[in-house]
Design an enzyme around this catalytic site. Structure first.
Site, PDB file in Angstrom:
ATOM      1  N   LYS A  19       0.793  -1.234   0.000  1.00 56.83           N
ATOM      2  CA  LYS A  19       0.000   0.000   0.000  1.00 56.83           C
ATOM      3  C   LYS A  19       0.824   1.281   0.000  1.00 56.83           C
ATOM      4  O   LYS A  19       0.573   2.181  -0.787  1.00 56.83           O
ATOM      5  CB  LYS A  19      -0.965   0.002   1.180  1.00 56.83           C
TER       6      LYS A  19
ATOM      7  N   GLU B 222      -5.220  10.901   7.404  1.00 57.61           N
ATOM      8  CA  GLU B 222      -5.696  10.891   6.026  1.00 57.61           C
ATOM      9  C   GLU B 222      -7.060  11.540   6.005  1.00 57.61           C
ATOM     10  O   GLU B 222      -7.822  11.407   6.965  1.00 57.61           O
ATOM     11  CB  GLU B 222      -5.818   9.438   5.541  1.00 57.61           C
TER      12      GLU B 222
ATOM     13  N   TYR C 190     -10.852  12.058   5.522  1.00 55.73           N
ATOM     14  CA  TYR C 190     -11.958  11.107   5.526  1.00 55.73           C
ATOM     15  C   TYR C 190     -12.942  11.522   4.435  1.00 55.73           C
ATOM     16  O   TYR C 190     -13.417  12.660   4.415  1.00 55.73           O
ATOM     17  CB  TYR C 190     -12.654  11.093   6.889  1.00 55.73           C
TER      18      TYR C 190
ATOM     19  N   GLU D 287      -7.828   0.885  -7.979  1.00 62.64           N
ATOM     20  CA  GLU D 287      -9.040   1.263  -7.266  1.00 62.64           C
ATOM     21  C   GLU D 287      -8.942   2.711  -6.805  1.00 62.64           C
ATOM     22  O   GLU D 287      -7.897   3.142  -6.316  1.00 62.64           O
ATOM     23  CB  GLU D 287      -9.248   0.349  -6.052  1.00 62.64           C
TER      24      GLU D 287
ATOM     25  N   GLU E 233      -5.742   1.696  -4.140  1.00 66.07           N
ATOM     26  CA  GLU E 233      -4.755   0.616  -4.236  1.00 66.07           C
ATOM     27  C   GLU E 233      -4.810  -0.045  -5.607  1.00 66.07           C
ATOM     28  O   GLU E 233      -5.709   0.229  -6.405  1.00 66.07           O
ATOM     29  CB  GLU E 233      -4.993  -0.427  -3.141  1.00 66.07           C
TER      30      GLU E 233
ATOM     31  N   ASN F  58      -4.796  -3.812  -7.572  1.00 62.73           N
ATOM     32  CA  ASN F  58      -4.896  -5.265  -7.471  1.00 62.73           C
ATOM     33  C   ASN F  58      -4.150  -5.861  -8.651  1.00 62.73           C
ATOM     34  O   ASN F  58      -4.494  -5.598  -9.803  1.00 62.73           O
ATOM     35  CB  ASN F  58      -6.353  -5.713  -7.496  1.00 62.73           C
TER      36      ASN F  58
ATOM     37  N   ARG G 266      -3.966  -8.622 -10.253  1.00 65.94           N
ATOM     38  CA  ARG G 266      -4.517  -9.912 -10.686  1.00 65.94           C
ATOM     39  C   ARG G 266      -5.811  -9.675 -11.455  1.00 65.94           C
ATOM     40  O   ARG G 266      -6.288  -8.546 -11.543  1.00 65.94           O
ATOM     41  CB  ARG G 266      -4.848 -10.748  -9.460  1.00 65.94           C
TER      42      ARG G 266
ATOM     43  N   VAL H 183     -12.662 -10.606  -9.592  1.00 65.83           N
ATOM     44  CA  VAL H 183     -13.945 -11.318  -9.637  1.00 65.83           C
ATOM     45  C   VAL H 183     -14.882 -10.664 -10.660  1.00 65.83           C
ATOM     46  O   VAL H 183     -15.527 -11.342 -11.453  1.00 65.83           O
ATOM     47  CB  VAL H 183     -14.610 -11.301  -8.238  1.00 65.83           C
TER      48      VAL H 183
END
Lengths: 453, 125
Positions: free
Chosen positions: A116, A198, A200, A273, A286, A288, A290, A293
């Site tokens: 991250k 961070e 919000y 994302e 972040e 991913n 891969r 889904v």
């Protein structure tokens, strides 16, 4: 191209990958645990090998066993699917060491983008917006730091993760008290009392951009997916394109994904994302590294087979489309994750034998699953039974199609989330495209006031 | 029909391929059906138990540089090593489950094995 590919996974994704392999004339090898002997992926593959007992740690997560299975069957590449070993840099490295191609990014890319803090740093360096926050951990001048960011803000434990060690502060008056509490908690929970701030973001949308990149440097970014319908950080419904993203914002999102993929010299498919706030600002969250889904919604509106693109990239070939960074698309697609859970009992897992399994069909309906009538659900793995994906020319038509397909989908013997999905598609704010990550909470607890900032 | 005739008839049926017969005389009707399904017909009595592979990998009777002379019929002690399964750089031990006799060796040296594959059949004493 590869001759034989081993799929280091189970369930619907193993079935999904085997299908593309067969279309490409590549032999498939399934691996399975003792609990999955009767799973559909074992029957569909050209070869199947038992790699261990039911516990994933000793089978699907057992790197020497998976590598050994690939060597014994003579597979020249391994597709990791999602979950299990798919984002494990050690596994990617073990494939490399054994002369087997890992169908995914290099160990280095996984480490850079999967971590991250590293990924956030890379995003900042490439000019991709990140959530405003402190550069490092906060010290005595925390009040000045907090003023710079503004309220509400989050105090996060530096050593935390998975949603743990986070406190939300809404006003300066509470800050000193909260930071003392957060430090004490972090010290007790993670053995490290360092915290950082961070911004919000209230009621954000979860927006993500699928990208693909080959060894020649061709990079593609696909139209954004909106995955705001979540329950406890688990996605339930995903759709593309997002009902709130226009052409200009889409271009910016896609550009950010392309920049990141290029900066990491990434090979394969991946997803960036973002959080999108109510004002239309997006912030990097972040990456991913891969296949995800929810990849079929992207396949539905663009016509691409993302598993085929993965195989092309891993084999050192060009992606199937290299004319530009962005790809043409048509219509609207929605995915519903059907899980073996009883939503009337707080989504408690349901196990047992599937007595009836009648799938919906017809125009614009796709179901990815490994389940069949008579299937006994193993208790060891995640509860996803199937993904129902629908497509139509507009969002309105796609929502109507979802409602129709969900009505056709009949499962007996176990409880499923089909009922929950029917509630979602019947909801007026969902129909209007007005969703955010607080949607499910409001839908399930309509009597209580929504817990918002 | 009396019990004696019925018993005779059933005995005779068992010697044929017939599974079902119906006998009718006036108002009387008797149907006989043999319980021939595979689950019911035979039970194999065996005192042997299989020794299963602990892992996927390559089976070896001995670790590198060692020899292990196993013979069918050998007497074994509980925990005695019957061989190893090579997986990566690791060797998983296959051992006798109890004191007893090694009845059948169903694996050859250097052959690939799956997790749970029977390698030996063993008769505990």
């Amino acid at each position: 191209m590869f001759k034989k590919v081993l799929i280091a996974n189970r369930g619907e994704i193993a079935v999904r990958v085997i299908r593309t392999l067969r279309e490409m004339g590549i032999s498939s090898v399934a691996v399975y645990s003792e609990a999955d002997r009767s799973s559909l992926h074992v029957r569909l593959a050209d070869e199947a090998v038992c790699i261990g007992p039911a516990m994933a740690r000793e089978s699907y997560l057992n790197i020497p066993a998976v590598i050994s299975a690939a060597k014994l069957t003579g597979a020249d590449a391994i597709h990791p699917g999602y979950g299990f070993l798919s984002e494990n840099a050690d596994f990617s490295a073990a494939c490399l060491d054994n002369g087997i191609v890992f169908i995914g990014p290099s160990p280095k890319s996984i480490q850079q983008l999967g971590h991250k803090a590293e990924a956030r740093k890379m995003a900042m360096e490439t000019g991709v917006p990140v959530t405003p926050g402190t550069k490092g951990c906060v010290g005595k001048n925390f009040k000045t730091e907090a003023e710079k960011i503004g309220f509400p803000l989050m105090i996060k434990a530096a050593a935390g993760g998975g949603g743990k060690g986070i406190r939300i502060v809404r006003e300066m008056a509470r800050l000193e008290h909260e930071i003392t509490m957060a430090r004490a908690e972090a010290k007790a929970g993670f053995g490290n009392d360092e915290v950082y701030f961070e911004k919000y973001i209230a009621l954000p949308r979860h927006i993500e951009v699928q990208f693909a990149r080959d060894t020649k440097g061709h990079t593609l970014a696909f139209p954004e997916r909106d995955c705001s319908i979540q329950r406890r950080h688990q996605k339930l419904v995903e759709e593309t394109p997002s009902p709130v993203v226009g052409k200009k914002l889409r271009e910016k999102l896609e550009e950010a994904a392309v920049k990141l993929a290029n900066a990491a010299n990434y090979v394969g498919v991946g997803t960036v994302e973002f959080l999108l706030d109510q004002q239309g600002n997006f912030y990097f969250m972040e990456v991913n590294t891969r296949l995800q889904v929810e990849h079929p919604v992207t396949e539905y509106i663009t016509g691409f087979d993302l598993v085929r693109e993965q195989l092309l990239a891993a084999a050192g070939a060009s992606l199937s489309y290299t004319a530009s960074h962005s790809v043409p698309y048509r219509g609207h697609a929605i995915e519903h994750r059907v899980n073996a859970e009883d939503f009337t009992r707080n989504f408690a897992p349901s196990v047992g034998r599937v007595e009836e399994w009648t799938l919906p069909g017809g125009h614009g309906v796709r179901v990815d699953t490994h389940v069949y009538a008579g299937y006994n659900l193993p208790i060891y793995y995640d509860s996803m039974l199937a993904k129902l994906i629908v497509w139509d020319q507009t969002r309105e038509l796609a929502v109507a199609k979802s409602a129709r397909a969900l009505k056709e989908f009949t499962v007996k013997g176990i409880k499923t989330t089909i009922d929950a999905h029917q509630l979602i598609v019947a909801d007026e704010s969902f129909k209007a495209g007005k969703t955010d990550t607080g949607f499910m909470e409001r839908l399930l607890n309509p009597a209580e006031p929504a817990k918002v900032a | 029909m009396d019990v004696k005739t019925l018993t005779k008839l059933t005995k005779w049926m068992e010697t044929t391929d017939l599974e079902e017969i119906t006998w009718r005389s006036g108002d009387e009707k008797i149907s006989l059906k043999l319980n021939n399904s595979p689950e019911h017909s035979h039970t194999i009595a065996s005192t042997m138990e299989p020794v299963l592979s602990p892992s996927i990998g390559i089976f070896r009777f001995a670790r590198p540089g060692k020899t292990n002379l196993l013979k069918e019929g050998s007497s074994m002690k509980s925990g005695q090593e019957l061989g190893v399964v090579e997986v990566g750089k690791d060797f998983k031990s296959v051992t006798a489950p109890a004191n007893g006799l090694l009845k059948i060796i169903s694996i050859e040296d250097g052959k690939p094995v799956e997790y749970g594959q029977p390698l030996f059949f063993f008769e505990p004493k």
